[in-house]
Design an enzyme around this catalytic site. Structure first.
Site: not given
Ligand code: CBF
Length: 832
Positions: A367, A558-559, A564, A666, A670
């Site tokens: 991820h 978002k975080r 970001k 994601t 949305k």
């Molecule tokens: O794949 C799901 C999401 O995972 C993360 O949040 C993560 O924790 N590594 C990514 O940063 C996102 O880009 C990703 O959509």
């Protein structure tokens, strides 16, 4: 009729208004133990949840029974996080009884909203990864796929964020304080999980060398099951979360010595394992407790999976045909060594057979490419906490490197990159490499991310195993993120194209034609406006700030993380503020900048950015010279529930990460599905969103991943030059650095300014600033034309069908898991 459903049981299953009302009253008195006059909102929430849960239990058992009867291959989704949020509306909506429930409550003089609001938000995750797991649960159940979620039942979810004097302060999130009506405790489903101790070598019955793990501490993993209601209520799957329990023998030993306090202390220590979710998103703490959590839930899950398998089988060669285990990131990757241990040490399989089975059973999803998020546990820590696993990892590594060496042509650098052990500095186990090696498939979460995996972190592995890496672009469930979160728009859509889109989001493409229909546009705008009013009221409640419903709602939720680039948005906000002050006679498009997101408690820069947003908001929102043209709000405690209010109201969706750094995203999906136009870089899934919605319906700006890579590699980037050549950027930065937003502490933002200037601006905020402002201007210009804006917004909604998590899980099911839908046999009555 099945005898099970006689008399009171019929009541438990009835879905009409009267039946619901009667069960509510019965549950309130006999299970919650309250009289209607004394009942609080929370009592009513528990009552309704229990009554709804009743209505899924028979179907749940039917589903599980069908899986057993068919000996179906199951998929086990192992995830340290499941960000499921509230479940009441979700369950009602998937059962199709939202209106019935509302009416039943109405007859009791209760408001559905009050009852829904009394449910705590189960924040068992940090962000994207955890929410993805929750969307997959919904999709697997809705597609009839035999899928189980396995994770930890954290007593405290992700911290509650409050702002005190503009700073983030963390409070414990006590979601279980008043009990959880959705779950079933399974005190009989207990597995021992060991830590520490040592490994003893011995000769087995045929004289071969064998190992046993002895003198270890033991903790018990106890199961809690939550039914996962698929859309239509046909399939009800299971989310099994583990809670740590001290073993009895351990306590009694100390009691007998009279060491009462020691016994209690040990009990608390072992139960700490499931106490708290680590508040990290894409960063790793390296804490021993975290490693123990990972092993704890993975070991319990694997023991449970093998127990289930052994009910039908006596040997293990069929395990990969009956179980697919998906590793959600590297957090459960120790499971590869654990399955080897269980097969070799406990079930006496030969190493090579066990390895074949393990590899064919596991698959791994990556991820993130952020180096700090790729887990690497110190060898000395694994040696101490999981001594047998360290041996197994060494053996996997030795066998792999020996095989590879033969082909490596003396390329030792390559071999050391492929090794499971990082020998540079303190020796560490590379969990990404272990996950890769122990899986038959490895996937990224967007097309770009998967490509970058092949070129960067897993380049050597990709060369070694060219068929292993595949892409599975993320998706989101349309049930929660459109039907449930946005009733205004989803009802409008249903009136026009029917309700097929709810279970097959590709059907939403039928809306494309409606983009040119002036009446539909008007109705679409009306739905958006209703959502904006709802958000404006929420903003007022949360922050005291009044915002203009007709301003552009420009949303970044978002975080909080430097990659970001909330900072880029803040700099644009300040630049816009300056322009508005300089040109008071211009008729500006009013803008409301909406931010929300949590920072990891130890991530000082992210926390400073939060403070900066709050400080900028204080100045901008109280400056009469910009009237209501610009408002800045930072909403506290962003979670699933807040997202459900914010996302449907957004006009503009900020997806502005440094290209190459956001694996997928994601939230971007949305927001676009709910008719927001994206302003974004060509990063993660934005690339595919652009392909689907069309380049004319999205505002793309900034460097590409390749350009970012080249610029960084050239070493020639000088942010000071960029700043000097852009007066509006320079002015914004000067204001930050001279204390215009922090008169009480003029040096407060020195670290931010330093990072963007002499620090080299690693995230290339300054480099993308000018193009970002251009894209912002284009967005504002378009917003002046409501018809054209709405046309594009409709085209966003209509073209997002591919981003359903139903599509994603079906791809996994077909290409990775090889699992197929099972149609449960419901021979009872009383369920529509
Ligand atoms: O794949 C799901 C999401 O995972 C993360 O949040 C993560 O924790 N590594 C990514 O940063 C996102 O880009 C990703 O959509």
């Amino acid at each position: 009729m099945d005898a099970r459903y006689k008399s009171r049981d019929i009541e438990r299953r009835s879905l009409d208004v009267d039946g619901l009302k009667r069960s509510f009253l019965e549950w309130l008195v006999y299970s919650v133990g309250k009289d209607a006059r004394a009942a609080t909102r929370r009592d009513w929430f528990h009552t309704v949840a229990l009554a709804v849960r009743d209505r899924v239990v028979d179907r749940w058992m039917d589903t599980t029974r069908s899986y057993y009867q068919e000996d179906a291959k199951r998929v086990y989704y192992l995830s340290l996080e499941f960000l499921i949020g509230r479940l009441l509306t979700n369950s009602l909506s998937n059962l199709g009884i939202v209106d019935e429930c509302r009416q039943a409550l109405d007859r009791l003089g209760l408001s559905m909203e009050d009852v829904v609001d009394a449910e705590p938000d189960a924040a068992l995750g940090n962000g994207g990864l955890g929410r993805l797991a929750a969307c997959f649960l919904d999709s697997m159940a809705s597609q009839g796929l035999p899928g189980y979620g396995y994770g930890i039942r954290y007593e405290f979810g992700l911290f509650e964020q409050r702002f005190e004097n503009g700073w983030q302060v963390e409070y414990p999130e006590q979601w279980l304080q008043f009990g959880n009506p959705w779950e079933f405790a399974r005190p009989e489903v207990l597995y021992p999980v060991q830590f520490y101790g040592r490994v003893e070598e011995f000769r087995d019955s045929v004289g071969d060398r064998a190992y046993r793990w002895v003198d270890a501490d033991r903790v018990l993993a106890m199961a809690y099951d939550t039914p996962v209601v698929g859309y239509g209520g046909d399939t009800i799957n299971t989310l099994r979360l583990w809670s740590a329990r001290a073993t009895r023998d351990f306590n009694f030993g100390h009691f007998n010595d009279g060491a009462y306090m020691k016994a209690v202390e040990q009990k608390i220590l072992s139960e700490n394992l499931s106490r708290v979710l680590y508040p990290n998103d894409a960063t790793e703490t390296g804490k021993e407790l975290r490693l123990k959590q990972e092993y704890f839930f993975t070991s319990a899950s694997l023991q449970d999976i093998l127990r289930r398998y052994l009910q039908h089988h006596t040997t293990f060669e069929n395990l990969p045909n009956k179980a697919a285990i998906q590793l959600n990131d590297t957090h459960p990757a120790i499971g590869i060594a654990e399955l080897m241990r269980l097969l070799v040490d406990q079930h006496a399989l030969r190493w090579d057979d066990a390895w074949e089975i393990t590899r064919a059973t596991f698959a791994y999803t990556n991820h993130t490419l952020l180096p700090e998020a790729l887990e690497a546990w110190p060898v000395r820590m694994i040696e101490r906490v999981l001594p047998r696993h360290m041996q197994i990892i060494y053996e996997i590594n030795a066998k792999f490197l020996n095989r590879t060496k033969a082909r490596a042509d003396g390329d030792n650098a390559r071999l050391s990159r492929l090794s499971l052990i990082d020998e540079r500095g303190e020796r560490r186990v590379r969990m990404g490499n272990l996950a890769f090696l122990g899986s038959h498939k490895v996937n990224g979460v967007s097309a770009l991310h998967t490509e970058l995996m092949k070129q960067t972190v897993f380049a050597d592995f990709h060369e070694e195993f060219p068929d292993r890496i595949n892409n599975k672009t993320n998706g989101i469930t349309p049930r929660r993120w459109l039907k449930q979160a946005n009733p205004a728009l989803s009802e409008l859509i249903t009136t026009r194209i029917g309700e097929g889109w709810i279970s097959d989001l590709s059907q939403i493409a039928a809306l494309r034609d409606k983009a040119d229909d002036v009446v539909f546009r008007e109705e679409f705008r009306r739905a958006k406006r209703k959502n904006k009013k709802r958000l404006a009221a929420y903003i007022a409640r949360q922050t005291g700030e009044e915002v203009l419903v007709d301003s552009i709602f420009d949303v970044q939720v978002k975080r909080m993380h430097e990659y970001k680039r909330q900072l880029l948005n803040v700099l644009h906000t300040i630049a816009l503020y300056n322009e508005m002050r300089d040109n008071p006679t211009v008729s500006w498009v009013p803008v409301t900048k909406v931010f929300a997101g949590k920072a990891a408690p130890s991530y000082h820069m992210a926390k400073l950015i939060i403070k900066l947003i709050n400080d900028v908001a204080k100045v901008v929102n109280h400056d009469p010279s910009v009237h209501d043209n610009l408002k800045v709000v930072l909403l506290p405690n962003y979670n699933v529930t807040a997202a459900e209010i914010i996302i449907p109201a957004a006009d503009l969706s900020e997806q502005i990460s440094t290209a190459g750094m956001e694996a997928s995203g994601t939230g971007n999906m949305k927001l676009a599905l709910n008719g927001a136009l994206t302003i974004g870089t060509l990063d993660g899934a934005n690339v595919e969103i652009r392909e689907h919605v069309g380049p004319d319906n999205i505002f793309i700006f900034g460097m590409t991943a390749e350009e970012v890579n080249d610029l960084r590699a050239s070493g020639g980037f000088n942010p000071r030059e960029v700043i000097a050549s852009n007066p509006s950027l320079k002015r914004a930065l000067d204001m930050i650095s001279t204390g215009a937003f922090s008169p009480d502490d003029r040096n407060r933002y020195h670290p931010i300014v330093q990072a963007l200037t002499d620090g080299g601006d690693h995230f290339l905020v300054t480099a993308d600033f000018a193009d970002y402002c251009r894209a912002q201007e284009a967005a504002m210009h378009l917003y002046r034309d409501p018809e054209e804006w709405t046309r594009k917004a409709i085209l966003n909604t209509a073209n997002m069908g591919w981003f359903s998590s139903d599509r994603t899980v079906n791809e996994y099911a077909g290409e990775v898991w090889d699992v197929h839908p099972v149609h449960p046999n419901h021979d009872g009555e009383g369920f529509r």
